[in-house]
Scaffold this active site. Sequence first.
Site, mmCIF file in Angstrom:
data_model
loop_
_atom_site.group_PDB
_atom_site.id
_atom_site.type_symbol
_atom_site.label_atom_id
_atom_site.label_comp_id
_atom_site.label_asym_id
_atom_site.label_seq_id
_atom_site.Cartn_x
_atom_site.Cartn_y
_atom_site.Cartn_z
ATOM 1 N N TYR A 94 0.853 -1.189 0.000
ATOM 2 C CA TYR A 94 0.000 0.000 0.000
ATOM 3 C C TYR A 94 0.888 1.239 0.000
ATOM 4 O O TYR A 94 1.904 1.284 0.698
ATOM 5 C CB TYR A 94 -0.897 0.019 1.240
ATOM 6 C CG TYR A 94 -1.879 -1.125 1.312
ATOM 7 C CD1 TYR A 94 -2.874 -1.287 0.345
ATOM 8 C CD2 TYR A 94 -1.837 -2.042 2.365
ATOM 9 C CE1 TYR A 94 -3.792 -2.323 0.416
ATOM 10 C CE2 TYR A 94 -2.756 -3.079 2.457
ATOM 11 C CZ TYR A 94 -3.727 -3.217 1.476
ATOM 12 O OH TYR A 94 -4.634 -4.245 1.550
ATOM 13 N N PHE A 105 -1.457 -7.230 1.627
ATOM 14 C CA PHE A 105 -2.886 -6.958 1.822
ATOM 15 C C PHE A 105 -3.262 -6.618 3.264
ATOM 16 O O PHE A 105 -4.376 -6.187 3.524
ATOM 17 C CB PHE A 105 -3.755 -8.126 1.320
ATOM 18 C CG PHE A 105 -3.601 -8.391 -0.141
ATOM 19 C CD1 PHE A 105 -4.184 -7.560 -1.082
ATOM 20 C CD2 PHE A 105 -2.837 -9.459 -0.586
ATOM 21 C CE1 PHE A 105 -4.025 -7.789 -2.440
ATOM 22 C CE2 PHE A 105 -2.667 -9.704 -1.942
ATOM 23 C CZ PHE A 105 -3.262 -8.870 -2.877
#
Length: 215
Positions: free
Chosen positions: A62, A73
């Site tokens: 991210y 994730f």
Amino acid sequence: MHESWKPFLNSEFNKPYFKELSSFLHQEYETKTIFPRKELVFRAFTTDLNEVKVVILGQDPYHTPGAAEGLAFSVPNSQPIPPSLVNIYKEIDDDIGQHANLRGSLASWQKQGVLLLNTVLTVEAHRPKSHSGRGWEIFTTEVIKYLNENRPHLVFILWGRDARNKKVLINTKQHLVLESAHPSPLSAYNGFFGSKPFSKCNEFLKSNKLSEIIW
């Protein structure tokens, strides 16, 4: 890093490609905002190699502040659940009935032998895929090859094009490969939703007398 990974990792760290990657990363961390924090880059490798049953392979971390924590994730429980993980939870619910995690951390999956790995392990803030082509893809290719050769009856879950490119490295007669579009909102409706990777994974584990994952 877990002791079980040290022979492999030390070998990779001494290769020319990784020395170039390390030099690049040193400069990036010195001059830019890079995620995850340095000490979390190899967090996936705190998973005991001898306990790995499932490999989930994504794209890159991210790229927004506070989200990346070194597990593909996964986000800290203090952070909002990002859209890709929302879609993963939706697919779990549709596939097996209900997901066990109430927030964004996937550490419980890691504890059960799920290696949460991205194809690229670092990223510049707000610039997705900014560290592609710098050597991480070589590293993760070697990781997949090592797992393929040294662990029996693995489930490889490959989400997105970058991850699916690694399929050629895997002995599909020995391991189960589950591949689909990435769970990102941009692609989830192009084959991720309805792919049922979680039940298929557990069926394979059960058939090989391995404990199923509590998703």
